[in-house]
Design an enzyme around this catalytic site. Sequence first.
Site, mmCIF file in Angstrom:
data_model
loop_
_atom_site.group_PDB
_atom_site.id
_atom_site.type_symbol
_atom_site.label_atom_id
_atom_site.label_comp_id
_atom_site.label_asym_id
_atom_site.label_seq_id
_atom_site.Cartn_x
_atom_site.Cartn_y
_atom_site.Cartn_z
ATOM 1 N N GLU A 1 -46.424 3.893 -54.463
ATOM 2 C CA GLU A 1 -47.407 3.562 -55.500
ATOM 3 C C GLU A 1 -46.990 4.232 -56.811
ATOM 4 O O GLU A 1 -46.710 5.434 -56.824
ATOM 5 C CB GLU A 1 -48.772 4.083 -55.047
ATOM 6 C CG GLU A 1 -49.866 3.905 -56.064
ATOM 7 C CD GLU A 1 -51.183 4.532 -55.590
ATOM 8 O OE1 GLU A 1 -51.194 5.188 -54.514
ATOM 9 O OE2 GLU A 1 -52.172 4.385 -56.307
ATOM 10 N N ALA B 1 -55.347 -2.178 -62.248
ATOM 11 C CA ALA B 1 -56.741 -1.847 -61.914
ATOM 12 C C ALA B 1 -57.103 -2.216 -60.477
ATOM 13 O O ALA B 1 -58.061 -1.663 -59.919
ATOM 14 C CB ALA B 1 -57.685 -2.537 -62.897
ATOM 15 N N ARG C 1 -57.652 10.901 -65.846
ATOM 16 C CA ARG C 1 -58.393 9.913 -66.636
ATOM 17 C C ARG C 1 -59.818 9.751 -66.077
ATOM 18 O O ARG C 1 -60.312 10.620 -65.380
ATOM 19 C CB ARG C 1 -57.603 8.603 -66.653
ATOM 20 C CG ARG C 1 -56.223 8.777 -67.316
ATOM 21 C CD ARG C 1 -55.451 7.467 -67.373
ATOM 22 N NE ARG C 1 -56.133 6.490 -68.217
ATOM 23 C CZ ARG C 1 -55.834 5.189 -68.227
ATOM 24 N NH1 ARG C 1 -54.853 4.714 -67.452
ATOM 25 N NH2 ARG C 1 -56.477 4.353 -69.019
ATOM 26 N N ASN D 1 -47.162 -1.086 -58.708
ATOM 27 C CA ASN D 1 -48.201 -0.672 -59.642
ATOM 28 C C ASN D 1 -49.225 -1.791 -59.634
ATOM 29 O O ASN D 1 -49.012 -2.845 -60.240
ATOM 30 C CB ASN D 1 -47.639 -0.445 -61.052
ATOM 31 C CG ASN D 1 -48.715 0.088 -61.996
ATOM 32 O OD1 ASN D 1 -49.904 0.080 -61.667
ATOM 33 N ND2 ASN D 1 -48.300 0.537 -63.175
ATOM 34 N N TYR E 1 -49.891 3.924 -72.141
ATOM 35 C CA TYR E 1 -48.922 3.268 -71.262
ATOM 36 C C TYR E 1 -47.499 3.226 -71.819
ATOM 37 O O TYR E 1 -46.597 2.718 -71.159
ATOM 38 C CB TYR E 1 -49.406 1.839 -70.954
ATOM 39 C CG TYR E 1 -50.720 1.819 -70.199
ATOM 40 C CD1 TYR E 1 -50.790 2.249 -68.881
ATOM 41 C CD2 TYR E 1 -51.902 1.398 -70.816
ATOM 42 C CE1 TYR E 1 -51.993 2.258 -68.179
ATOM 43 C CE2 TYR E 1 -53.109 1.398 -70.136
ATOM 44 C CZ TYR E 1 -53.147 1.826 -68.818
ATOM 45 O OH TYR E 1 -54.336 1.842 -68.128
ATOM 46 N N HIS F 1 -47.857 4.658 -61.085
ATOM 47 C CA HIS F 1 -48.686 4.427 -62.275
ATOM 48 C C HIS F 1 -48.004 5.088 -63.463
ATOM 49 O O HIS F 1 -47.482 6.209 -63.328
ATOM 50 C CB HIS F 1 -50.079 5.028 -62.105
ATOM 51 C CG HIS F 1 -50.803 4.460 -60.936
ATOM 52 N ND1 HIS F 1 -51.332 3.197 -60.939
ATOM 53 C CD2 HIS F 1 -51.029 4.962 -59.695
ATOM 54 C CE1 HIS F 1 -51.861 2.948 -59.764
ATOM 55 N NE2 HIS F 1 -51.686 4.002 -58.988
ATOM 56 N N PRO G 1 -52.254 -6.629 -62.679
ATOM 57 C CA PRO G 1 -52.908 -7.134 -63.874
ATOM 58 C C PRO G 1 -52.706 -6.281 -65.128
ATOM 59 O O PRO G 1 -52.727 -5.048 -65.054
ATOM 60 C CB PRO G 1 -54.388 -7.183 -63.494
ATOM 61 C CG PRO G 1 -54.515 -6.307 -62.303
ATOM 62 C CD PRO G 1 -53.207 -6.374 -61.589
ATOM 63 N N ASN G 2 -52.496 -6.989 -66.216
ATOM 64 C CA ASN G 2 -52.383 -6.420 -67.573
ATOM 65 C C ASN G 2 -51.059 -5.701 -67.831
ATOM 66 O O ASN G 2 -50.791 -5.300 -68.968
ATOM 67 C CB ASN G 2 -53.567 -5.482 -67.878
ATOM 68 C CG ASN G 2 -54.886 -6.210 -67.797
ATOM 69 O OD1 ASN G 2 -55.037 -7.256 -68.433
ATOM 70 N ND2 ASN G 2 -55.809 -5.725 -67.004
ATOM 71 N N ARG H 1 -49.940 -2.819 -75.193
ATOM 72 C CA ARG H 1 -51.226 -2.429 -74.606
ATOM 73 C C ARG H 1 -51.389 -0.901 -74.663
ATOM 74 O O ARG H 1 -50.631 -0.168 -74.022
ATOM 75 C CB ARG H 1 -51.250 -2.873 -73.142
ATOM 76 C CG ARG H 1 -52.448 -2.393 -72.383
ATOM 77 C CD ARG H 1 -52.256 -2.571 -70.882
ATOM 78 N NE ARG H 1 -53.438 -2.175 -70.171
ATOM 79 C CZ ARG H 1 -53.464 -1.886 -68.866
ATOM 80 N NH1 ARG H 1 -52.361 -1.956 -68.146
ATOM 81 N NH2 ARG H 1 -54.589 -1.515 -68.303
HETATM 82 C C1 DHK Z 1 -52.332 0.716 -64.916
HETATM 83 C C2 DHK Z 1 -53.516 0.080 -65.090
HETATM 84 O O1 DHK Z 1 -53.556 -1.167 -65.517
HETATM 85 C C3 DHK Z 1 -54.801 0.779 -64.875
HETATM 86 O O2 DHK Z 1 -55.821 -0.099 -64.491
HETATM 87 C C4 DHK Z 1 -54.671 1.906 -63.896
HETATM 88 C C5 DHK Z 1 -52.230 2.045 -64.294
HETATM 89 C C6 DHK Z 1 -53.515 2.818 -64.282
HETATM 90 C C7 DHK Z 1 -51.028 2.820 -64.826
HETATM 91 O O3 DHK Z 1 -51.170 3.941 -65.290
HETATM 92 O O4 DHK Z 1 -49.907 2.296 -64.750
HETATM 93 O O5 DHK Z 1 -55.870 2.630 -63.846
#
Ligand code: DHK
Length: 149
Positions: free
Chosen positions: A98, A77, A107, A74, A23, A100, A10-11, A18
């Site tokens: 995994e 959340a 964080r 990844n 990120y 990120h 998600p996102n 974003r």
């Molecule tokens: C991406 C997200 O969307 C967050 O919810 C995670 C992760 C971290 C990232 O750092 O890629 O907490």
Amino acid sequence: MSNILVLNGPNLNLLGTRQPDVYGRETLSMIEADCIKYGGTRGALISCLQSNHEGALIDAIHAAKSGQQGIVLNAGAYTHTSIALMDAIASVELPCVEVHLSNIHAREEFRHVSYISKVAIGQICGFGSRGYIMGIDALLAHLDMCDDK
Ligand code: DHK
């Protein structure tokens, strides 16, 4: 040739715009293109998928069982909440790295917990978009090691 699934949750479709301080400025399409290109140099076929829906991510993990040798994940959340995603990875018994973009351990405290880590072969975080390439490398090294056994 190894087939690898690069799966984003998600996102992450909003990467580029974003919270770029957290990120980065690269879009998901750019990251996916880099992964596919890098895979090509390593003799690996990379498939990419992103979903904002937990069930769709679970379906993609199940589908990976037929045809993919591993997953770079990844989970966004869902990393911190989803027992269902953790169970999906455990169920298909595919090696999972995994990834990120941000250093989740530096964080908020709720980001320090990862259900994915419990079933992943390892975690890469804090290296921005390079983490995906590092993830592919780690997975290929793992697959090579398993082949040698
Ligand atoms: C991406 C997200 O969307 C967050 O919810 C995670 C992760 C971290 C990232 O750092 O890629 O907490």
